[in-house]
Design a protein around this motif. Structure first.
Motif, PDB file in Angstrom:
ATOM      1  N   THR A   1      -2.098  19.688 -34.708  1.00  0.00           N
ATOM      2  CA  THR A   1      -2.050  20.857 -35.519  1.00  0.00           C
ATOM      3  C   THR A   1      -2.949  21.948 -34.219  1.00  0.00           C
ATOM      4  O   THR A   1      -2.258  22.493 -33.865  1.00  0.00           O
TER       5      THR A   1
ATOM      6  N   GLY B   1      -2.217  18.652 -25.098  1.00  0.00           N
ATOM      7  CA  GLY B   1      -1.390  19.827 -25.436  1.00  0.00           C
ATOM      8  C   GLY B   1      -0.795  19.697 -23.586  1.00  0.00           C
ATOM      9  O   GLY B   1      -0.159  20.209 -23.147  1.00  0.00           O
TER      10      GLY B   1
ATOM     11  N   THR C   1      -3.442  20.808 -30.864  1.00  0.00           N
ATOM     12  CA  THR C   1      -2.356  20.170 -29.709  1.00  0.00           C
ATOM     13  C   THR C   1      -1.064  22.236 -29.989  1.00  0.00           C
ATOM     14  O   THR C   1      -0.740  22.676 -29.266  1.00  0.00           O
ATOM     15  N   HIS C   2      -0.285  22.357 -30.693  1.00  0.00           N
ATOM     16  CA  HIS C   2       0.296  23.265 -31.392  1.00  0.00           C
ATOM     17  C   HIS C   2      -0.264  24.675 -30.798  1.00  0.00           C
ATOM     18  O   HIS C   2       0.366  25.060 -30.276  1.00  0.00           O
ATOM     19  N   ARG C   3      -1.467  24.096 -31.535  1.00  0.00           N
ATOM     20  CA  ARG C   3      -2.469  25.538 -30.886  1.00  0.00           C
ATOM     21  C   ARG C   3      -2.798  26.074 -29.974  1.00  0.00           C
ATOM     22  O   ARG C   3      -2.415  27.343 -28.871  1.00  0.00           O
TER      23      ARG C   3
ATOM     24  N   LEU D   1      -0.407  25.045 -26.922  1.00  0.00           N
ATOM     25  CA  LEU D   1       0.743  25.111 -26.844  1.00  0.00           C
ATOM     26  C   LEU D   1       1.033  26.978 -26.608  1.00  0.00           C
ATOM     27  O   LEU D   1       1.819  27.355 -25.548  1.00  0.00           O
ATOM     28  N   LEU D   2       0.694  27.605 -27.821  1.00  0.00           N
ATOM     29  CA  LEU D   2       1.017  28.659 -28.755  1.00  0.00           C
ATOM     30  C   LEU D   2      -0.063  29.701 -27.244  1.00  0.00           C
ATOM     31  O   LEU D   2       0.624  30.637 -27.352  1.00  0.00           O
TER      32      LEU D   2
END
Length: 258
Positions: A16, A114, A18-20, A22-23
C-alpha cells in the motif's frame, strides 16, 4: 498462524505504501525528472553532441553510450530514496504513519520496494530512447533484460545507502545536492561516455578502480556478447555486500528515529 497473519499484514501495508510512494513520484516534477526526463535528455545530449567526435557517428557511439546512460540514470533515480524519506520525515508524514494500525517497518519497506520499480522504469526509458535514436542491439531480448536487471539490482542496493543518508541528514536539499555531485563525479570518472585509453595515465588508474566502471563494463559485456561474465558476477556480489551492510544499518536508523 499468528506469524503468518503478521507477515501478511506487513506485506499488505508495504505494498500500500509502495503505491503511495509511486503516486508521490508521479505528482512531483523533480522526481519525474529524475526517473523519466533525465534518461531522455542525457541520451539525446551525449549521443548527438559527442557521438561524431568520439566514435565517428551517433550510430557508432550508441553501443558505448547505452550502458553508461543506463547506469547513470539508475543511480540518479536511486538517489531519490534519501531525499523522499527525509521530506516525509520533515513534513511529519512518518509521525502520522505511527498513529495508523500498520506494521512499523511498512513505510521504509514501501519506499525501498517503490524504488525498485522506479529504477526499472528509468533504465527502460534510457534503452527506449537509445532505440529511437537508432541503437539496434545485437543480442536477444533475454540478454537485454539481463543487463537491465543487473543495473536495477546495483541501483537498488545503492538506494539503501541513500536511504540511510536520508535518515541521518536532516536537510533534503543537501541530500539532493550531495547525491548529484557524487553521481556526476563517479559517472564522468568512469568508462561511461569515453574510451578509457584516451585519458591521461593517472586518470586511467582512477577510472579503473571506480566501481561504476566495473558495473558499466559488466553491462556492456552482456549487451555486446549476450553472455553473463565473471565481471557481472562480481557486480552482483558487490551489490549483495552493500545490501548486507547497509540494510541492517538503515533499519536500525529507522527504528531509532521511530
Amino acid at each position: 498462524m499468528l506469524q503468518m497473519k503478521t507477515n501478511t499484514q506487513v506485506l499488505r501495508n508495504s505494498l500500500t505504501l509502495t503505491h503511495r510512494n509511486l503516486l508521490k513520484t508521479l505528482h512531483n516534477p523533480d522526481n519525474v525528472s529524475d526517473v523519466l526526463v533525465q534518461p531522455i535528455i542525457f541520451t539525446l545530449l551525449f549521443g548527438y553532441l559527442f557521438g561524431g567526435v568520439i566514435a565517428g557517428s551517433v550510430h557508432a557511439y550508441l553501443p558505448m553510450l547505452v550502458s553508461g546512460i543506463l547506469v547513470q540514470s539508475i543511480l540518479n533515480a536511486a538517489s531519490g530514496s534519501g531525499q523522499q524519506l527525509r521530506e516525509d520525515i520533515n513534513q511529519g508524514i512518518f509521525d502520522r504513519f505511527k498513529t495508523l494500525p500498520i506494521a512499523p517497518i511498512a513505510p521504509l519497506a514501501g519506499q525501498l520496494v517503490g524504488d525498485s520499480l522506479r529504477l526499472l522504469l528509468s533504465g527502460g526509458m534510457a534503452m527506449v530512447t537509445a532505440a529511437l535514436m537508432g541503437w539496434r542491439p545485437t543480442v536477444n531480448f533475454g540478454a537485454l533484460m539481463m543487463a537491465l536487471f543487473l543495473a536495477v539490482f546495483i541501483g537498488w542496493s545503492t538506494s539503501w545507502i541513500f536511504a540511510l543518508v536520508g535518515l541521518l541528514v536532516k536537510n533534503a536539499e543537501l541530500i539532493s545536492s550531495l547525491s548529484m555531485i557524487i553521481i556526476l563525479v563517479l559517472t564522468f570518472l568512469s568508462n561511461a561516455f569515453i574510451p578509457v585509453k584516451t585519458l591521461p595515465h593517472f586518470l586511467q588508474t582512477i577510472v579503473r578502480i571506480n566501481p561504476v566502471t566495473t558495473t558499466i563494463t559488466a553491462i556492456r559485456g552482456i549487451l555486446n556478447t549476450g553472455h553473463w561474465s565473471e565481471t557481472a558476477t562480481m557486480v552482483v556480489v558487490s551489490g549483495a555486500v552493500i545490501i548486507l551492510v547497509f540494510m541492517p544499518l538503515t533499519v536500525m536508523a529507522y527504528q531509532r528515529h521511530d
